[in-house]
Enzyme design. Structure first.
Site, mmCIF file in Angstrom:
data_model
loop_
_atom_site.group_PDB
_atom_site.id
_atom_site.type_symbol
_atom_site.label_atom_id
_atom_site.label_comp_id
_atom_site.label_asym_id
_atom_site.label_seq_id
_atom_site.Cartn_x
_atom_site.Cartn_y
_atom_site.Cartn_z
ATOM 1 N N ASP A 8 0.851 -1.187 0.000
ATOM 2 C CA ASP A 8 0.000 0.000 0.000
ATOM 3 C C ASP A 8 0.888 1.239 0.000
ATOM 4 O OD1 ASP A 8 -2.035 -1.792 0.154
ATOM 5 O OD2 ASP A 8 -2.688 -1.257 2.174
ATOM 6 N N ASP A 131 -15.681 -3.108 -0.731
ATOM 7 C CA ASP A 131 -15.204 -2.859 0.625
ATOM 8 C C ASP A 131 -16.404 -2.617 1.526
ATOM 9 O OD1 ASP A 131 -12.608 -2.876 -0.478
ATOM 10 O OD2 ASP A 131 -12.798 -0.752 -0.985
#
EC number: 5.3.1.16
Length: 244
Positions: A8, A131
């Site tokens: 990330d 998500d």
């Protein structure tokens, strides 16, 4: 089931968020390229790279770094997401070497764009991110919770032709508290292949995910970076039946 290490990116560094909270980010490396090469040297087959800054802003902002990461690991397939909300963004990432591109917010807000991406680039190269926070869909860098259940979004994108979803339980992401096996199973039952994310803290968690029908892969971040799970050979990155 394949284990995929997460990289990330935030302001050029390799970080992990806690439950999707940008104010609770832990920096694990100032050199994402070195980190990608580390996982490649350990035998990883795939990498999952996310432009966190792009996810917040609504457009990719770390293109050059992502392309350098991809070039640094030529024998590893790289899946990329974060702020991908236009066809041009999808195309640029694919041209830059990404094996698959993840579309999140735009899959809900711009279904016509998703349909065109599937038609233009192929169903195997486009993944939809779903998500969720407590079962509700989280968008715009996980900071906005929508009044729609995650199962409904998966149902909609399946009708558009999506074959693979990346499912993240944001409330468990970065917590090491065990994946949401029930959620992953429910989504897979809707007719998609699932890449599971969020909550992995041990090898037993990975083994539990591998037993869920329809779960193809698991994305792992903090557990790898903190040594709670260790992989040193190519075969280590495959859990369950596929390892035979």
């Amino acid at each position: 089931m394949i284990v995929i290490p997460a990289i990330d990116l935030r302001e050029g560094r390799c970080v992990r968020l806690f439950r999707g909270d940008f104010a609770r980010a832990t920096v694990y490396s100032d050199d994402p390229i070195e980190m990608a090469q580390r996982w490649a040297s350990a035998g990883a087959r795939w990498l999952h790279v996310v432009d966190l800054d792009g996810a917040r802003l609504g457009q990719p902002v770390q293109h050059e770094l992502i392309e350098r990461v991809i070039r640094a690991v030529p024998d590893v397939a790289v899946q990329v997401g974060g702020g991908v909300r236009t066809l041009d963004a999808v195309e640029r990432l694919l041209v830059g070497g990404a094996a698959r591109v993840v579309i999140g917010t735009a899959a809900l807000e711009r279904p016509d764009m998703l349909r065109e991406a599937l038609a233009r680039f192929g169903v195997e190269r486009v993944v939809v991110a779903v998500d969720s926070r407590d079962g509700w869909v989280a968008t715009h860098g996980w900071e906005t919770v929508q009044a729609i259940r995650v199962e409904e979004v998966v149902h909609r994108v399946v009708l558009l032709g999506v074959r693979r979803v990346l499912a993240t339980d944001v409330t468990r992401d970065g917590t090491l508290t065990r994946p949401n096996l029930e959620l992953m199973g429910r989504l897979a039952a809707l007719g998609v292949t699932v890449i599971a994310s969020g909550g992995v803290g041990s090898r037993s968690d990975l083994e539990a995910l591998a037993r869920v029908p329809g779960v193809e892969a698991a994305i792992v971040g903090r557990a790898l970076y903190e040594g709670r799970v260790r992989f040193e050979r190519p075969e280590d990155w495959v859990i369950g039946a596929e390892a035979a």
